[in-house]
Motif scaffolding. Structure first.
Motif, mmCIF file in Angstrom:
data_model
loop_
_atom_site.group_PDB
_atom_site.id
_atom_site.type_symbol
_atom_site.label_atom_id
_atom_site.label_comp_id
_atom_site.label_asym_id
_atom_site.label_seq_id
_atom_site.Cartn_x
_atom_site.Cartn_y
_atom_site.Cartn_z
ATOM 1 N N LYS A 1 10.796 31.791 12.286
ATOM 2 C CA LYS A 1 11.637 32.659 11.457
ATOM 3 C C LYS A 1 11.613 32.213 10.000
ATOM 4 N N GLU A 2 11.669 30.911 9.774
ATOM 5 C CA GLU A 2 11.697 30.387 8.414
ATOM 6 C C GLU A 2 10.396 30.643 7.662
ATOM 7 N N THR B 1 20.462 31.391 16.013
ATOM 8 C CA THR B 1 19.054 31.564 15.624
ATOM 9 C C THR B 1 18.158 31.737 16.830
ATOM 10 N N LYS C 1 12.766 28.466 15.490
ATOM 11 C CA LYS C 1 13.397 28.349 14.169
ATOM 12 C C LYS C 1 12.343 28.326 13.068
ATOM 13 N N TRP C 2 11.306 27.530 13.249
ATOM 14 C CA TRP C 2 10.245 27.446 12.249
ATOM 15 C C TRP C 2 9.576 28.797 12.032
#
Length: 272
Positions: A197-198, A258, A194-195
């Motif tokens: 992608k962010e 995600t 997740k990180w």
């Protein structure tokens, strides 16, 4: 001699009375009508706050809800910090834990674990600008991990001469990595996905191989509560057989999420 025998008999009677007076935890939960489940509340997608409603939801929450339903009681969530998970359970403030609780021999001496309902990979990530190629490049560097977590223990065990800096929650770890306070973040692979992608458009990170740890997660319960332990395991096995466990996985972690993962494990006894 008769006095000694009488004293022994009285003591034995008191012990039996005390044991009988202490109700089984499973019965306590049913009489109360509520299952108190300890969860983190800050670990998406396992337990986190809905930005709109502030309701705590996620993979762990759904398992708590399913266990409460199997008991015929309401669910009450209690948010706990990583270092406080086991103390909260031991002190009776929660009935069970569904809180990213990886099995370790040390923890298994303190509490009882259910069958595993999730299998997690712990990995490290670094800033792409630092051009680190793998975990071996972290030797002697600074790594952030959650205080009291298996990620912290894995970093200390696997990375030579590492300096581990602990934080209370994943967002603080990510911020420390972005601000250059540490060279790497050591957390669940899911968090890192997740990180990554962010951060791709602003301060990209790379997930380093190999994994530092593969761990089975279980529902935590107090030692000696045989009836509750057996009930929770029975509920989990029923969820596996009915497909409910797979549905929960797909809802939070599967295709279209995600994480886009496929479930590569089944609910089974943790062999240690």
């Amino acid at each position: 001699m008769r006095k000694l025998s009488l004293t022994v008999s009285l003591l034995a009677g008191v012990a039996l009375f005390s044991a009988a007076a202490h109700a089984d935890q499973l019965e306590d939960i049913k009489k109360r009508g509520t299952l108190v489940c300890g969860t983190l509340g800050i670990a998406e997608p396992f337990s986190f706050a809905n930005p709109q409603t502030r309701e705590t939801l996620g993979y762990d929450v759904d398992f708590c809800q399913a266990i409460a339903k199997s008991l015929g009681v309401k669910l009450e969530l209690k948010l706990v910090a990583v270092p406080a998970r086991i103390p909260e359970l031991q002190q009776g403030r929660v009935d069970v834990l569904a809180a990213n609780l990886g099995w370790t021999p040390e923890r298994a001496e303190q509490i009882a674990y259910s069958d595993s309902y999730y299998v997690s990979l712990t990995k490290a990530a670094s800033r792409r600008a630092d051009k680190l190629k793998g975990v071996s490049d972290l030797a002697g560097k600074r790594a952030a991990a959650a205080k009291g977590s298996t990620s912290e223990a894995a970093a200390r065990k696997v990375i030579p001469n590492v300096k581990v800096i602990t934080y209370q929650d994943p967002p603080s770890i990510f911020l420390a990595l972005q601000q250059g306070k540490v060279d790497a973040a050591v957390v669940s692979e899911l968090v890192l996905v997740k990180w990554k992608k962010e951060a791709e458009a602003t301060a990209p990170i790379d997930i380093l191989e190999p994994a530092l740890l593969t761990e089975a997660w279980g529902i935590g319960m107090r030692n000696g509560e045989t009836a509750l332990i057996n009930h929770v395991n029975s509920a989990l096995q029923s969820m596996e057989k009915s497909g409910e466990a797979t549905k929960i996985f797909d809802k939070w972690l599967g295709t279209g999420t995600t994480y886009n993962l496929k479930r590569g494990f089944k609910i089974e006894q943790i062999k240690g």
